[in-house]
Design a protein around this motif. Structure first.
Motif, PDB file in Angstrom:
ATOM      1  N   TYR A 129     -24.596  25.622   0.545  1.00  0.00           N
ATOM      2  CA  TYR A 129     -23.625  24.741  -0.230  1.00  0.00           C
ATOM      3  C   TYR A 129     -22.838  23.856   1.106  1.00  0.00           C
ATOM      4  O   TYR A 129     -22.013  23.207   0.924  1.00  0.00           O
ATOM      5  CB  TYR A 129     -22.298  24.909  -0.613  1.00  0.00           C
ATOM      6  N   GLU A 130     -23.964  23.734   2.823  1.00  0.00           N
ATOM      7  CA  GLU A 130     -23.899  23.591   3.937  1.00  0.00           C
ATOM      8  C   GLU A 130     -23.523  21.950   3.930  1.00  0.00           C
ATOM      9  O   GLU A 130     -22.620  20.920   4.195  1.00  0.00           O
ATOM     10  CB  GLU A 130     -23.962  23.870   4.828  1.00  0.00           C
ATOM     11  N   GLU A 131     -23.670  21.085   2.500  1.00  0.00           N
ATOM     12  CA  GLU A 131     -23.937  19.478   2.610  1.00  0.00           C
ATOM     13  C   GLU A 131     -22.586  19.447   1.720  1.00  0.00           C
ATOM     14  O   GLU A 131     -22.914  18.440   1.430  1.00  0.00           O
ATOM     15  CB  GLU A 131     -25.156  19.178   1.331  1.00  0.00           C
ATOM     16  N   HIS A 132     -21.851  19.771   0.949  1.00  0.00           N
ATOM     17  CA  HIS A 132     -20.651  20.039   0.167  1.00  0.00           C
ATOM     18  C   HIS A 132     -19.728  19.169   1.230  1.00  0.00           C
ATOM     19  O   HIS A 132     -19.616  20.083   1.936  1.00  0.00           O
ATOM     20  CB  HIS A 132     -20.293  20.847  -0.725  1.00  0.00           C
ATOM     21  N   LYS A 134     -20.417  27.009   9.667  1.00  0.00           N
ATOM     22  CA  LYS A 134     -22.085  27.760   9.599  1.00  0.00           C
ATOM     23  C   LYS A 134     -22.103  28.296  10.166  1.00  0.00           C
ATOM     24  O   LYS A 134     -21.205  29.162  11.041  1.00  0.00           O
ATOM     25  CB  LYS A 134     -21.945  25.911  10.111  1.00  0.00           C
TER      26      LYS A 134
END
Length: 136
Positions: free
Chosen positions: A101-104, A112
């Motif tokens: 879900y890092e792009e959320h 991170k």
């Protein structure tokens, strides 16, 4: 991980979104859609079990069960060691789950993974300088 509780709230919200999206898909005659829906729902359930494991303090229950079963002293010692694994050592599981879900937009940079940049495989002429990472 700093702000573990915030990360877990974020992760639970994403899992709810994933489950809602999977349930909203209406399988048609295409079995692939139904299979994908089932896999997404199973994935959400598995991730929820991991989150529960990180949060849980099974130690008290395990120790009580060991006492009630009348285990020998050495076995009770093993139960004490296993049950005493602090949340700090279980929390890397959450870090790994968050990577999806890092792009959320609500993802916090502090969640991170630090070693994320060195995840790539070395080139064919480039020797690896890192020890193999343990599988979690």
């Amino acid at each position: 991980m700093r702000n573990l509780e915030g990360a877990m709230v974020f992760l639970r919200a994403r899992l709810r979104e994933d489950e809602t999206a999977a349930r909203a898909v209406k399988p048609s005659e295409n079995d692939g859609v139904a299979g994908l829906q089932a896999r997404v729902l199973a994935d959400v359930a598995a991730k929820r079990r991991l989150v529960a494991w990180v949060e849980a303090n099974h130690g008290t229950t395990w120790k009580a069960n060991a006492e009630a079963q009348g285990l020998p002293f050495w076995q009770k010692g093993i139960v004490d060691v296993i049950a005493g694994v602090p949340k700090f050592f279980r929390s890397p599981v959450i870090s790994r789950l968050l990577t999806a879900y890092e792009e959320h937009p609500d993802f916090q940079p502090e969640w991170k993974l630090i070693d994320d940049e060195s995840e790539g495989e070395p080139g064919k002429d480039e020797p690896s300088t890192r020890a193999p990472r343990p599988v979690i």
